[in-house]
Design a protein around this motif. Structure first.
Motif, mmCIF file in Angstrom:
data_model
loop_
_atom_site.group_PDB
_atom_site.id
_atom_site.type_symbol
_atom_site.label_atom_id
_atom_site.label_comp_id
_atom_site.label_asym_id
_atom_site.label_seq_id
_atom_site.Cartn_x
_atom_site.Cartn_y
_atom_site.Cartn_z
ATOM 1 N N HIS A 21 0.838 -1.212 0.000
ATOM 2 C CA HIS A 21 0.000 0.000 0.000
ATOM 3 C C HIS A 21 0.866 1.252 0.000
ATOM 4 O O HIS A 21 1.466 1.598 1.014
ATOM 5 C CB HIS A 21 -0.918 0.010 1.225
ATOM 6 C CG HIS A 21 -2.096 0.927 1.071
ATOM 7 N ND1 HIS A 21 -3.384 0.495 1.126
ATOM 8 C CD2 HIS A 21 -2.168 2.260 0.843
ATOM 9 C CE1 HIS A 21 -4.206 1.505 0.957
ATOM 10 N NE2 HIS A 21 -3.488 2.603 0.779
ATOM 11 N N HIS A 23 1.139 5.464 -1.962
ATOM 12 C CA HIS A 23 0.584 6.491 -2.849
ATOM 13 C C HIS A 23 1.732 7.353 -3.353
ATOM 14 O O HIS A 23 2.509 7.858 -2.552
ATOM 15 C CB HIS A 23 -0.420 7.377 -2.099
ATOM 16 C CG HIS A 23 -1.600 6.614 -1.581
ATOM 17 N ND1 HIS A 23 -2.665 6.269 -2.378
ATOM 18 C CD2 HIS A 23 -1.869 6.101 -0.360
ATOM 19 C CE1 HIS A 23 -3.555 5.592 -1.662
ATOM 20 N NE2 HIS A 23 -3.089 5.465 -0.426
ATOM 21 N N LYS A 140 -10.313 -1.794 -6.556
ATOM 22 C CA LYS A 140 -10.431 -1.318 -5.175
ATOM 23 C C LYS A 140 -11.857 -0.863 -4.880
ATOM 24 O O LYS A 140 -12.518 -0.278 -5.737
ATOM 25 C CB LYS A 140 -9.444 -0.154 -4.942
ATOM 26 C CG LYS A 140 -9.400 0.338 -3.495
ATOM 27 C CD LYS A 140 -8.276 1.346 -3.293
ATOM 28 C CE LYS A 140 -8.356 2.006 -1.922
ATOM 29 N NZ LYS A 140 -7.263 2.974 -1.711
ATOM 30 N N HIS A 201 -5.796 -1.629 5.919
ATOM 31 C CA HIS A 201 -5.871 -0.909 7.196
ATOM 32 C C HIS A 201 -6.296 -1.787 8.387
ATOM 33 O O HIS A 201 -6.952 -1.296 9.308
ATOM 34 C CB HIS A 201 -6.796 0.319 7.099
ATOM 35 C CG HIS A 201 -6.659 1.086 5.824
ATOM 36 N ND1 HIS A 201 -5.441 1.294 5.199
ATOM 37 C CD2 HIS A 201 -7.581 1.702 5.027
ATOM 38 C CE1 HIS A 201 -5.633 1.999 4.092
ATOM 39 N NE2 HIS A 201 -6.917 2.252 3.965
ATOM 40 N N ASP A 258 0.985 3.205 4.104
ATOM 41 C CA ASP A 258 -0.069 4.016 3.480
ATOM 42 C C ASP A 258 0.200 5.503 3.718
ATOM 43 O O ASP A 258 -0.581 6.196 4.351
ATOM 44 C CB ASP A 258 -1.417 3.585 4.072
ATOM 45 C CG ASP A 258 -2.587 4.359 3.507
ATOM 46 O OD1 ASP A 258 -2.434 4.967 2.430
ATOM 47 O OD2 ASP A 258 -3.654 4.359 4.143
HETATM 48 ZN ZN LIG Z 1 -4.199 4.525 1.050
#
Ligand SMILES: [Zn+2]
Length: 314
Positions: A21, A23, A140, A201, A258
């Motif tokens: 995960h 970004h 997703k 998460h 994340d």
């Molecule tokens: Zn994320």
């Protein structure tokens, strides 16, 4: 087993040293950025390609080789920027189609029906993302805290259809690590194998009893708040992982960072950045587990082999 990465289809066995995960480029769309949730805060604007490359270079130096970029269209995915990044970096990136959360969705998601959404997302897996050469390898979806919004439910049904068509796995944003059991109920009712589902998460809700009941049904879970001490200590994450390993679920765990704010990245002048997972956390986890007799090989298996099972076409 095959995995669809941004560039091409790969043998799953070629995927290793994986971050499940991250970004690289993300920016809430302007209507959303103005709302009190984001309040035009520059911290949420991950817009710089050179800084993304610098972070990927740090990731490579730390031993990282492949990763999932979990940025969806509703949270400002930028395919043109990602295409340039993919050309400049050796990291094997897997990209996502689908959506992140109901509260981020603009009117187009409300207007489209299940078929239209499913076709859009299937196309991003099978053909390409918004006129680029990139392909999505994962669908997703997301759910709100302790419930599923009606628009999320509709989009989830579309994701189920897209999964049946493309065989791409389904990754699920959970808000504060809730609603995973309910999601599995819905998936099973619609003929989806829990082995095709990855929950994000899990470490926002470090309740190992709860997550064992999820992995027991066959789903994967991601410990992806690593490096975010404001959401829990690294020891509590290591203990959570140990509980899952000793209960026999070591093949269902994925690790990730994340980071979605400038203040998470070295390249923006903060930290800890994408080098953190393999440079700091994995050695820490290995020594934490070693004190209870769990071998380093188990951690290597988690970052090398588990992603192949989770992210391959089903
Ligand atoms: Zn994320």
């Amino acid at each position: 087993m095959e995995i669809i990465t941004a560039r091409k289809k790969m043998n799953a066995s070629d995927i290793k040293m994986f971050n499940a995960h991250m970004h690289l480029i993300a920016m809430p769309p302007s209507w959303l950025y103005k709302t009190p949730t984001f309040n035009n805060d520059i911290d949420y604007a991950l817009t710089d390609e050179d800084r993304a490359i610098a972070e990927l270079d740090a990731y490579t130096r730390s031993g990282g080789e492949s990763a999932l970029d979990a940025t969806c269209r509703d949270y400002g995915r930028n395919p043109e920027a990602i295409e340039k990044i993919v050309k400049r970096s050796n990291v094997n990136l897997i990209l996502v189609t689908g959506f992140n959360r109901g509260i981020y969705l603009d009117s187009s998601y409300y207007e489209k029906n299940v078929n239209e959404l499913s076709e859009l997302w299937s196309e991003e897996v099978e053909k390409g993302i918004e006129n680029t050469s990139l392909r999505a390898g994962v669908i997703k979806v997301g759910m709100d805290y302790m419930h599923i919004m009606p628009v999320e439910k509709k989009c989830i049904m579309a994701a189920f259809e897209a999964h049946k068509k493309t065989r791409a796995p389904i990754a699920v944003h959970t808000t504060v690590g809730t609603m995973a059991s309910e999601f599995l109920d819905l998936a099973e009712k619609n003929g989806i194998d829990p082995g095709a589902i990855i929950f994000f998460h899990a470490d926002r809700n470090m309740d190992s009893f709860y997550w064992k009941s999820v992995t027991e049904r066959g789903a994967f879970i991601t410990i992806d708040q690593i490096g975010k001490i404001n959401y829990g200590t690294e020891s509590s994450r290591a203990k959570f992982i140990e509980d899952l390993i000793t209960s026999g679920f070591e093949n269902k765990i994925l690790l990730g960072t994340d980071f979605a704010r400038r203040s998470n990245f070295e390249a923006y002048g903060y930290g800890p950045g994408l080098g953190y997972l393999f440079e700091k956390f994995v050695p820490f986890l290995s020594s934490f587990l070693a004190t209870d007799g769990i071998q380093k090989e188990t951690v290597l298996k988690i970052v090398n082999e588990n992603p192949r099972g989770a992210f391959s076409l089903k």
